[in-house]
Scaffold this motif. Structure first.
Motif, PDB file in Angstrom:
ATOM      1  N   ILE A  28       0.844  -1.198   0.000  1.00  0.00           N
ATOM      2  CA  ILE A  28       0.000   0.000   0.000  1.00  0.00           C
ATOM      3  C   ILE A  28       0.883   1.253   0.000  1.00  0.00           C
ATOM      4  O   ILE A  28       0.591   2.230  -0.696  1.00  0.00           O
ATOM      5  CB  ILE A  28      -0.954  -0.014   1.223  1.00  0.00           C
ATOM      6  CG1 ILE A  28      -1.942  -1.187   1.114  1.00  0.00           C
ATOM      7  CG2 ILE A  28      -1.699   1.311   1.367  1.00  0.00           C
ATOM      8  CD1 ILE A  28      -2.946  -1.087  -0.021  1.00  0.00           C
ATOM      9  N   ALA A  29       1.985   1.187   0.747  1.00  0.00           N
ATOM     10  CA  ALA A  29       2.887   2.354   0.775  1.00  0.00           C
ATOM     11  C   ALA A  29       3.442   2.625  -0.615  1.00  0.00           C
ATOM     12  O   ALA A  29       3.467   3.783  -1.071  1.00  0.00           O
ATOM     13  CB  ALA A  29       4.015   2.100   1.775  1.00  0.00           C
ATOM     14  N   VAL A  30       3.851   1.565  -1.324  1.00  0.00           N
ATOM     15  CA  VAL A  30       4.383   1.735  -2.680  1.00  0.00           C
ATOM     16  C   VAL A  30       3.280   2.276  -3.598  1.00  0.00           C
ATOM     17  O   VAL A  30       3.493   3.219  -4.377  1.00  0.00           O
ATOM     18  CB  VAL A  30       4.944   0.387  -3.215  1.00  0.00           C
ATOM     19  CG1 VAL A  30       5.148   0.428  -4.715  1.00  0.00           C
ATOM     20  CG2 VAL A  30       6.251   0.038  -2.506  1.00  0.00           C
ATOM     21  N   ALA A  31       2.075   1.700  -3.482  1.00  0.00           N
ATOM     22  CA  ALA A  31       0.956   2.157  -4.328  1.00  0.00           C
ATOM     23  C   ALA A  31       0.707   3.652  -4.110  1.00  0.00           C
ATOM     24  O   ALA A  31       0.478   4.407  -5.063  1.00  0.00           O
ATOM     25  CB  ALA A  31      -0.296   1.343  -4.009  1.00  0.00           C
ATOM     26  N   LYS A  32       0.788   4.083  -2.843  1.00  0.00           N
ATOM     27  CA  LYS A  32       0.518   5.499  -2.569  1.00  0.00           C
ATOM     28  C   LYS A  32       1.656   6.414  -3.050  1.00  0.00           C
ATOM     29  O   LYS A  32       1.411   7.549  -3.465  1.00  0.00           O
ATOM     30  CB  LYS A  32       0.231   5.694  -1.077  1.00  0.00           C
ATOM     31  CG  LYS A  32      -1.166   5.158  -0.731  1.00  0.00           C
ATOM     32  CD  LYS A  32      -1.387   4.999   0.723  1.00  0.00           C
ATOM     33  CE  LYS A  32      -1.681   6.303   1.419  1.00  0.00           C
ATOM     34  NZ  LYS A  32      -2.031   6.055   2.849  1.00  0.00           N
TER      35      LYS A  32
END
Ligand code: UGA
Length: 438
Positions: free
Chosen positions: A336-340
């Protein structure tokens, strides 16, 4: 034995079921009405392989029941396990131990003088001593309080509980030692090491273990950073050093790093507690462990920009949302951190995950959650493998996705994909820390 398990999140629910499987009579206490209702209906409120079946079996055997509060029946229990959460305090690195304080105050009116309270939550060293004071005041006698850290991993939680590598108890009275030895007898009978320490050591064992694991992952990720500029291969390096038994080959998988509800918060809470104790310098290196970990997430965005130029307006598919496979837990998920981070560059980010997309929709509405993998990949300019679910590792997947993507670029953020399979389907595969680009 008759026991209570207080707090039925990941740790508590698994521990309660494991205790009931061992034949103990368990009362589970859970304040959250949704979680409580699920458990009463035989439904585990999170994804954990095998736990639903085990829960239903112990309910059917009559070994377990769940309720919102203690009742007079709690007084019959010999042993009370504290399993409530100790999340990171907002705006601080420290752990919030308030739920433990609340739990012991709620227990005090139902506590027999010869009963034992065993804390299992991950805590800053010194927490048990404070809880003993709180309990002594609330109960009106000196309680038998012990610490019994838990080492289960999500995805293999029940197996880890029933067949742990070791059981650790921190005690300062014989009664606690006796009851804890007795409750775990069905496990230790098979030879599981049973380590008895003082209470501060038992509290520290858990944070030390998680800090060591986090350090191992960041170590190999630091090697990956170097390998990337030196033209070396961090996966082969890990294999080569891992054959040295003193190093070992586990927890040396480089990629987008560690996340979840434990490792990141535990190393931060450890730094905060060490600082309070005046020995912050002793664990200064954990700040580097944390930064290396966060840098690997950003590395994915750098690679995308290097390959695609600006990624604004481009469709990027992120495979996997949970912090690791076989889990639906999005807490501090590297995926999720990478996606954001990709989203922050103006890209259109599509996320696929086998089981946790409802959570993604509820918590990250700016990400496009798509359950159909082919639809998710259609028109993608790049794919990022962020969580190594087994269905992303099948050898057929590259050929299935090749016709629908707009550009055949895949970044393997977990070093989990078969490079040759993707390359033969025409993909350019970039794996973190490796020199497999083609
Ligand atoms: C962790 C510990 O492993 C457990 O022993 C501990 O009981 C638990 O925290 C806890 O404190 O309750 P868990 O959070 O379930 O368990 O997950 P891990 O299997 O440790 O994985 C953590 C993260 O590290 C995941 O994001 C995983 O993808 C990542 N990881 C793991 C790597 O990046 N490389 C590796 O080689 C291994």
């Amino acid at each position: 034995m008759k026991i209570t398990v207080i707090g039925l999140g990941y740790l508590g629910a698994t521990h309660a079921v494991a205790m009931a499987e061992l034949g103990h009579q368990v009362i589970g206490i859970e304040a959250n009405p949704k979680r409580l209702g699920d458990l009463q209906n035989g439904v585990v409120p999170f994804f954990e392989p095998g736990l639903d079946e085990a829960l239903q079996s112990v309910i059917a055997k009559g070994n377990i029941k769940f309720q919102a509060d203690h009742t007079e029946e709690s007084r019959e229990a010999d042993l009370h396990f504290l399993c409530v959460g100790t999340p990171q305090l907002p705006g601080s690195y420290a752990a919030n131990t308030q739920y433990l304080h609340d739990a012991v105050r709620a227990l005090a009116p139902y506590l027999r003088e010869d009963a034992v309270i065993a804390g299992k939550s991950t805590v800053p060293v010194g927490t048990a001593a404070k809880l003993t004071e709180v309990l002594a005041e609330a109960a009106g006698f000196q309680p038998h309080l012990a610490w019994n850290p838990e080492f289960l991993r999500e995805g293999t939680a029940l197996e880890d509980s029933l067949r742990p590598d070791r059981i650790v108890i921190g005690v300062n009275d014989d009664r606690s030692a006796e009851l804890l030895r007795k409750v775990y007898e069905p496990i230790t009978a098979h030879g599981t090491p049973f380590i008895t320490t003082d209470i501060p050591t038992a509290e520290l064992v858990k944070v030390a273990a998680n800090s060591f694991l986090a350090t191992k992952i960041s170590f190999i990720n630091a090697m990956a950073e170097i390998a990337e500029v030196a033209g070396a291969d961090a996966v082969s390096l890990a294999e080569a050093i891992g054959y040295d038994e003193r190093i070992g080959n586990k927890f040396l998988r480089n990629g987008i790093g560690f996340g979840g509800g434990c490792l990141p918060k535990d190393i931060r809470a450890f730094m905060a507690r060490a600082e309070e104790l005046g020995v912050g310098q002793a664990v200064d290196f954990l700040a580097d462990v944390d930064s290396i970990n966060l840098r690997r997430r950003a590395r994915v965005v750098d690679l995308l920009k290097r390959e695609l130029g600006s990624i604004a307006g481009k469709r990027i598919l992120v495979l996997g949302a949970a912090f690791k496979p076989d889990s639906d837990d999005l807490r501090d998920s590297p995926s999720i951190a990478v996606a954001k981070l990709i989203l922050a560059e103006g890209a259109n980010v599509v996320v696929h995950d086998p089981i946790s997309l409802d959570h993604v929709r509820a918590t990250e509405p700016s990400l496009i959650a798509e359950q159909d993998l082919i639809k998710a990949a259609t028109g993608a300019e790049a794919i990022v493998l962020a969580t190594e679910w087994s269905n992303y590792r099948t050898l057929d997947l590259p050929a299935e996705l090749a016709p629908v993507v707009a550009n055949k670029l895949i970044i393997d953020g977990r070093n989990a994909l078969k490079v040759a399979a993707w390359q033969s389907a025409g993909f350019r595969l970039i794996a973190l820390g490796r020199n497999v680009e083609a």
